[in-house]
Design a protein around this motif. Structure first.
Motif, PDB file in Angstrom:
ATOM      1  N   ILE A 181       9.872   9.628  -1.143  1.00 19.20           N
ATOM      2  CA  ILE A 181       9.876   8.201  -1.601  1.00 19.20           C
ATOM      3  C   ILE A 181       8.976   8.241  -2.928  1.00 19.20           C
ATOM      4  CG2 ILE A 181       9.247   5.796  -1.388  1.00 19.20           C
ATOM      5  CD1 ILE A 181      11.852   6.729   0.256  1.00 19.20           C
ATOM      6  N   ILE A 182       7.854   8.509  -2.773  1.00 28.86           N
ATOM      7  CA  ILE A 182       6.833   8.467  -3.778  1.00 28.86           C
ATOM      8  C   ILE A 182       7.218   9.265  -5.248  1.00 28.86           C
ATOM      9  CG2 ILE A 182       4.397   9.040  -4.367  1.00 28.86           C
ATOM     10  CD1 ILE A 182       3.579   8.262  -1.518  1.00 28.86           C
ATOM     11  N   ARG A 183       7.901  10.628  -4.777  1.00 27.58           N
ATOM     12  CA  ARG A 183       8.421  11.298  -5.888  1.00 27.58           C
ATOM     13  C   ARG A 183       9.451  10.683  -6.606  1.00 27.58           C
ATOM     14  NH1 ARG A 183      12.818  14.083  -6.969  1.00 27.58           N
ATOM     15  NH2 ARG A 183      13.795  13.274  -5.352  1.00 27.58           N
ATOM     16  N   ILE A 184      10.497   9.978  -5.859  1.00 31.99           N
ATOM     17  CA  ILE A 184      11.410   9.021  -6.723  1.00 31.99           C
ATOM     18  C   ILE A 184      10.746   8.011  -7.562  1.00 31.99           C
ATOM     19  CG2 ILE A 184      13.399   7.382  -6.206  1.00 31.99           C
ATOM     20  CD1 ILE A 184      14.023   9.226  -3.794  1.00 31.99           C
ATOM     21  N   GLU A 185       9.622   7.441  -6.852  1.00 37.89           N
ATOM     22  CA  GLU A 185       9.042   6.172  -7.453  1.00 37.89           C
ATOM     23  C   GLU A 185       8.279   6.706  -8.940  1.00 37.89           C
ATOM     24  OE1 GLU A 185       6.856   2.776  -5.559  1.00 37.89           O
ATOM     25  OE2 GLU A 185       6.443   4.700  -3.967  1.00 37.89           O
ATOM     26  N   GLN A 186       7.780   8.027  -8.729  1.00 33.25           N
ATOM     27  CA  GLN A 186       7.212   8.508 -10.125  1.00 33.25           C
ATOM     28  C   GLN A 186       8.377   8.837 -11.045  1.00 33.25           C
ATOM     29  OE1 GLN A 186       5.492  12.155  -8.035  1.00 33.25           O
ATOM     30  NE2 GLN A 186       3.566  11.565  -8.797  1.00 33.25           N
ATOM     31  N   GLU A 187       9.439   9.249 -10.605  1.00 31.26           N
ATOM     32  CA  GLU A 187      10.534   9.557 -11.605  1.00 31.26           C
ATOM     33  C   GLU A 187      10.871   8.159 -12.287  1.00 31.26           C
ATOM     34  OE1 GLU A 187      13.737  11.435  -9.580  1.00 31.26           O
ATOM     35  OE2 GLU A 187      12.611  13.387  -9.468  1.00 31.26           O
ATOM     36  N   ASN A 188      11.062   7.172 -11.455  1.00 31.03           N
ATOM     37  CA  ASN A 188      11.468   6.014 -11.728  1.00 31.03           C
ATOM     38  C   ASN A 188      10.442   5.298 -12.795  1.00 31.03           C
ATOM     39  OD1 ASN A 188      13.960   5.772 -10.776  1.00 31.03           O
ATOM     40  ND2 ASN A 188      12.864   4.849  -8.745  1.00 31.03           N
ATOM     41  N   LEU A 189       9.117   5.645 -12.544  1.00 32.30           N
ATOM     42  CA  LEU A 189       8.004   5.070 -13.318  1.00 32.30           C
ATOM     43  C   LEU A 189       8.001   5.699 -14.615  1.00 32.30           C
ATOM     44  CD1 LEU A 189       5.390   3.397 -13.693  1.00 32.30           C
ATOM     45  CD2 LEU A 189       3.977   5.311 -12.796  1.00 32.30           C
TER      46      LEU A 189
ATOM     47  N   GLY B 268      -6.170  14.830   3.136  1.00 31.07           N
ATOM     48  CA  GLY B 268      -5.290  14.938   4.333  1.00 31.07           C
ATOM     49  C   GLY B 268      -3.794  15.251   3.958  1.00 31.07           C
ATOM     50  N   LYS B 269      -3.161  15.421   4.915  1.00 21.16           N
ATOM     51  CA  LYS B 269      -1.644  15.555   4.893  1.00 21.16           C
ATOM     52  C   LYS B 269      -1.130  14.328   4.846  1.00 21.16           C
ATOM     53  CE  LYS B 269      -1.448  19.624   7.570  1.00 21.16           C
ATOM     54  NZ  LYS B 269      -0.828  20.657   8.876  1.00 21.16           N
ATOM     55  N   ILE B 270       0.192  14.454   4.141  1.00 24.98           N
ATOM     56  CA  ILE B 270       1.280  12.936   3.965  1.00 24.98           C
ATOM     57  C   ILE B 270       2.449  13.538   4.546  1.00 24.98           C
ATOM     58  CG2 ILE B 270       1.879  13.527   1.787  1.00 24.98           C
ATOM     59  CD1 ILE B 270       2.237  10.766   0.960  1.00 24.98           C
ATOM     60  N   SER B 271       3.405  12.431   5.203  1.00 23.39           N
ATOM     61  CA  SER B 271       4.506  12.770   5.798  1.00 23.39           C
ATOM     62  C   SER B 271       5.546  13.115   4.620  1.00 23.39           C
ATOM     63  CB  SER B 271       5.273  11.616   6.596  1.00 23.39           C
ATOM     64  OG  SER B 271       5.502  10.847   5.483  1.00 23.39           O
ATOM     65  N   ILE B 272       6.428  14.265   4.945  1.00 28.72           N
ATOM     66  CA  ILE B 272       7.743  14.772   3.959  1.00 28.72           C
ATOM     67  C   ILE B 272       8.087  13.510   3.437  1.00 28.72           C
ATOM     68  CG2 ILE B 272       9.564  16.002   3.766  1.00 28.72           C
ATOM     69  CD1 ILE B 272       8.369  17.859   5.764  1.00 28.72           C
ATOM     70  N   TYR B 273       8.557  12.578   4.364  1.00 32.24           N
ATOM     71  CA  TYR B 273       9.456  11.214   3.994  1.00 32.24           C
ATOM     72  C   TYR B 273       8.527  10.446   2.800  1.00 32.24           C
ATOM     73  CZ  TYR B 273      12.177   7.191   4.475  1.00 32.24           C
ATOM     74  OH  TYR B 273      13.296   6.160   4.240  1.00 32.24           O
ATOM     75  N   ASN B 274       7.254  10.186   3.301  1.00 30.69           N
ATOM     76  CA  ASN B 274       6.342   9.434   2.469  1.00 30.69           C
ATOM     77  C   ASN B 274       6.320  10.071   0.879  1.00 30.69           C
ATOM     78  OD1 ASN B 274       5.999   7.714   4.755  1.00 30.69           O
ATOM     79  ND2 ASN B 274       4.051   7.265   3.741  1.00 30.69           N
ATOM     80  N   ARG B 275       6.236  11.626   1.027  1.00 28.83           N
ATOM     81  CA  ARG B 275       6.204  12.213  -0.477  1.00 28.83           C
ATOM     82  C   ARG B 275       7.531  12.176  -1.189  1.00 28.83           C
ATOM     83  NH1 ARG B 275       5.357  17.055   1.598  1.00 28.83           N
ATOM     84  NH2 ARG B 275       3.160  16.699   1.721  1.00 28.83           N
TER      85      ARG B 275
ATOM     86  N   GLU C 113       0.850  -1.230  -0.050  1.00 25.52           N
ATOM     87  CA  GLU C 113       0.086   0.061   0.124  1.00 25.52           C
ATOM     88  C   GLU C 113       1.091   1.308   0.044  1.00 25.52           C
ATOM     89  OE1 GLU C 113      -3.244   0.388   2.623  1.00 25.52           O
ATOM     90  OE2 GLU C 113      -3.708  -1.827   2.546  1.00 25.52           O
ATOM     91  N   VAL C 114       1.729   1.131   0.795  1.00 25.62           N
ATOM     92  CA  VAL C 114       2.603   2.662   1.015  1.00 25.62           C
ATOM     93  C   VAL C 114       3.531   2.782  -0.322  1.00 25.62           C
ATOM     94  CG1 VAL C 114       2.835   2.575   3.378  1.00 25.62           C
ATOM     95  CG2 VAL C 114       4.504   1.535   2.159  1.00 25.62           C
ATOM     96  N   LEU C 115       3.612   1.507  -1.019  1.00 24.57           N
ATOM     97  CA  LEU C 115       4.755   1.786  -2.246  1.00 24.57           C
ATOM     98  C   LEU C 115       3.863   2.164  -3.362  1.00 24.57           C
ATOM     99  CD1 LEU C 115       7.204  -1.188  -1.584  1.00 24.57           C
ATOM    100  CD2 LEU C 115       7.701   1.239  -1.431  1.00 24.57           C
ATOM    101  N   VAL C 116       2.627   1.874  -3.533  1.00 25.38           N
ATOM    102  CA  VAL C 116       1.832   2.158  -4.709  1.00 25.38           C
ATOM    103  C   VAL C 116       0.920   3.387  -4.563  1.00 25.38           C
ATOM    104  CG1 VAL C 116       1.876  -0.219  -5.604  1.00 25.38           C
ATOM    105  CG2 VAL C 116      -0.399   0.552  -4.158  1.00 25.38           C
ATOM    106  N   SER C 117       1.376   4.103  -3.161  1.00 20.76           N
ATOM    107  CA  SER C 117       0.442   5.073  -2.734  1.00 20.76           C
ATOM    108  C   SER C 117       0.569   6.357  -3.632  1.00 20.76           C
ATOM    109  CB  SER C 117       0.461   5.563  -1.398  1.00 20.76           C
ATOM    110  OG  SER C 117      -0.609   6.311  -1.012  1.00 20.76           O
ATOM    111  N   ALA C 118      -0.374   7.482  -3.331  1.00 23.14           N
ATOM    112  CA  ALA C 118      -0.233   8.770  -3.869  1.00 23.14           C
ATOM    113  C   ALA C 118       0.357   9.825  -3.052  1.00 23.14           C
ATOM    114  CB  ALA C 118      -1.712   9.170  -4.363  1.00 23.14           C
ATOM    115  N   PRO C 119       0.843  10.918  -3.813  1.00 23.47           N
ATOM    116  CA  PRO C 119       1.707  11.845  -2.982  1.00 23.47           C
ATOM    117  C   PRO C 119       0.837  12.811  -2.446  1.00 23.47           C
ATOM    118  CG  PRO C 119       1.547  12.336  -5.494  1.00 23.47           C
ATOM    119  CD  PRO C 119       0.858  11.283  -5.303  1.00 23.47           C
ATOM    120  N   TYR C 120      -0.188  12.488  -1.698  1.00 23.69           N
ATOM    121  CA  TYR C 120      -1.018  13.228  -1.046  1.00 23.69           C
ATOM    122  C   TYR C 120      -1.824  12.366   0.096  1.00 23.69           C
ATOM    123  CZ  TYR C 120      -4.131  11.942  -4.833  1.00 23.69           C
ATOM    124  OH  TYR C 120      -4.819  10.904  -5.711  1.00 23.69           O
TER     125      TYR C 120
END
Length: 418
Positions: free
Chosen positions: A271-279, A262-269, A237-244
């Motif tokens: 990791i997801i940003r890196i995932e987006q670039e990789n995708l 709602g808010k999302i932790s800076i750290y989660n955001r 779930e955390v690895l396929v989640s959205a940046p919000y």
């Protein structure tokens, strides 16, 4: 190397089946459908597929809170369901009641638990009975639910869910409860046809639901116990989640209904940003290799065996670095994610032993009254222990017995209701 190829194969499977069943529209549910939706739109453009892909901002919280009053028995099941570290604070957070209303309810029901004290799973029935017998609580829940229902209904109409035509939901899955809730709302709005769903995996489906309306890719309620044993739905779930953050509700602005997230932790955001670039880089490679491929000829069972090996290695036997980097991501298994904690929380040896098979058996039968410290990703929490493989073996035995039992029940229930 692991996550993107996995969800890419899942999306290909969904598109392949949707075309065979002549689905006109796919609704990808937030937030687990975020990357899936991007991949699906990529393939629809690449191959000129005549399927419309829509992304719906929703959550268990936003949908259930607005639809509780339609079925209070089902509402109480959702409000009092189990999870990690369930207490009265979490249960009341699922209701939508104000602090003042919660204080009044707790005075009425007089349960023998402190507000933040963990409640054993078997005692949740006692909590449910107390709330069900409290007329004030039922009245408050219905009042708040009705206020939120109309705007939620307007949003679903805005994204086309009320329209005619064949459609399906796409999500990570686990229990299929959002599909049940959405169909309840659609039925109350006058839509006759139920919408079915495509899921990464299903451990079970809602009681009373039609089995043929739930399509599962990686494992099903009746099959795939080996994959379930070495899989972590929380990590997935955390690895396929959205940046919000999660969808908390809906508001009207400039004549349109927009989601309130709602808010999302800076750290989660990050990791997801890196995932987006990789995708993005991954899809560039896909475009070069698959433009002229007939994806209906893909051997999905063979490809699933490949991704299964990679997922098993990451999720069940992570390295210390993988557990440290991914385990720091914030996660909540509750419908409200305000109290999210680290995915792989730090646990001492005593806390790790509390998750061993015998300890769980003693607690389940009420022989042991000790509270248990749980981790959303236990396999990530044990990597620094000197007794890592002892803890791991005990946990795998526990999961094996759990999923074999569930699989027998699922097979029996499916055959009986077919």
């Amino acid at each position: 190397m692991i996550i993107h190829p996995s969800i890419n194969l899942f999306v290909l499977w969904v598109l392949n089946d949707a075309i065979k069943k002549r689905k006109q529209k796919l609704y990808f549910l937030a937030r687990d459908g975020y990357f899936m939706h991007r991949i699906a739109e990529f393939y629809c453009t690449l191959w000129n597929l005549q399927i419309e892909c829509e992304y719906i901002y929703c959550s268990r919280f936003s949908l259930r809170l607005a639809s509780y009053y339609l079925d209070m028995d089902s509402a109480l099941d959702h409000i009092c369901r189990g999870g990690i570290d369930v207490n009265l604070k979490k249960i009341m957070g699922r209701t939508g009641l104000s602090k003042q209303e919660i204080a009044v309810v707790l005075k009425y029901i007089k349960l023998p638990y402190e507000y933040t004290e963990p409640i054993p799973y078997k005692q949740l029935k006692q909590v449910k009975k107390g709330l069900k017998d409290c007329a004030y609580f039922i009245e408050c829940v219905k009042k708040h639910s009705k206020k939120k229902y109309s705007i939620m209904q307007a949003y679903l109409s805005q994204v086309g869910l009320m329209d005619d035509g064949t459609a399906a939901f796409v999500d990570s899955g686990w229990t299929g409860s959002i599909q049940e809730t959405l169909n309840l709302v659609l039925k109350a709005s006058g839509k006759k046809e139920e919408v079915d769903g495509y899921y990464w995996g299903l451990y079970e489906i809602p009681s009373g639901s039609k089995r043929e309306m739930y399509h599962s890719f990686y494992f099903t309620p009746e099959k795939g116990y080996k994959r379930k044993i070495f899989f972590s739905n929380c990590l997935f779930e955390v690895l396929v989640s959205a940046p919000y953050g999660m969808t908390k509700g809906y508001i009207e602005k400039d004549g349109r209904i927009i989601p309130k997230c709602g808010k999302i932790s800076i750290y989660n955001r990050e990791i997801i940003r890196i995932e987006q670039e990789n995708l993005d880089a991954y899809l560039v490679q896909i475009k070069r290799r698959m433009k002229n491929i007939d994806f209906s000829n893909i051997d999905f069972e063979k490809e699933k065996r490949v991704i299964s090996k990679n997922l098993t290695r990451l999720m069940s036997c992570p390295t210390i670095k993988e557990a440290f980097v991914l385990g720091r991501m914030k996660f909540s298994d509750d419908i409200v994610d305000d109290n999210a904690v680290c995915l792989a929380r730090k646990m001492n040896e005593i806390e790790l032993i509390q998750n061993h098979l015998m300890e769980k058996i003693l607690r389940s039968y009420g022989i042991s009254k000790k509270s248990c410290c749980e981790s959303a990703w236990y396999e990530g929490s044990i990597v620094r222990s000197h007794w890592r493989w002892i803890h791991w073996a005990n946990y795998i035995i526990y999961k094996s017995l759990l999923y074999i039992k569930k699989e027998f029940y699922g097979a029996y229930r499916y055959v009986r209701t077919k």
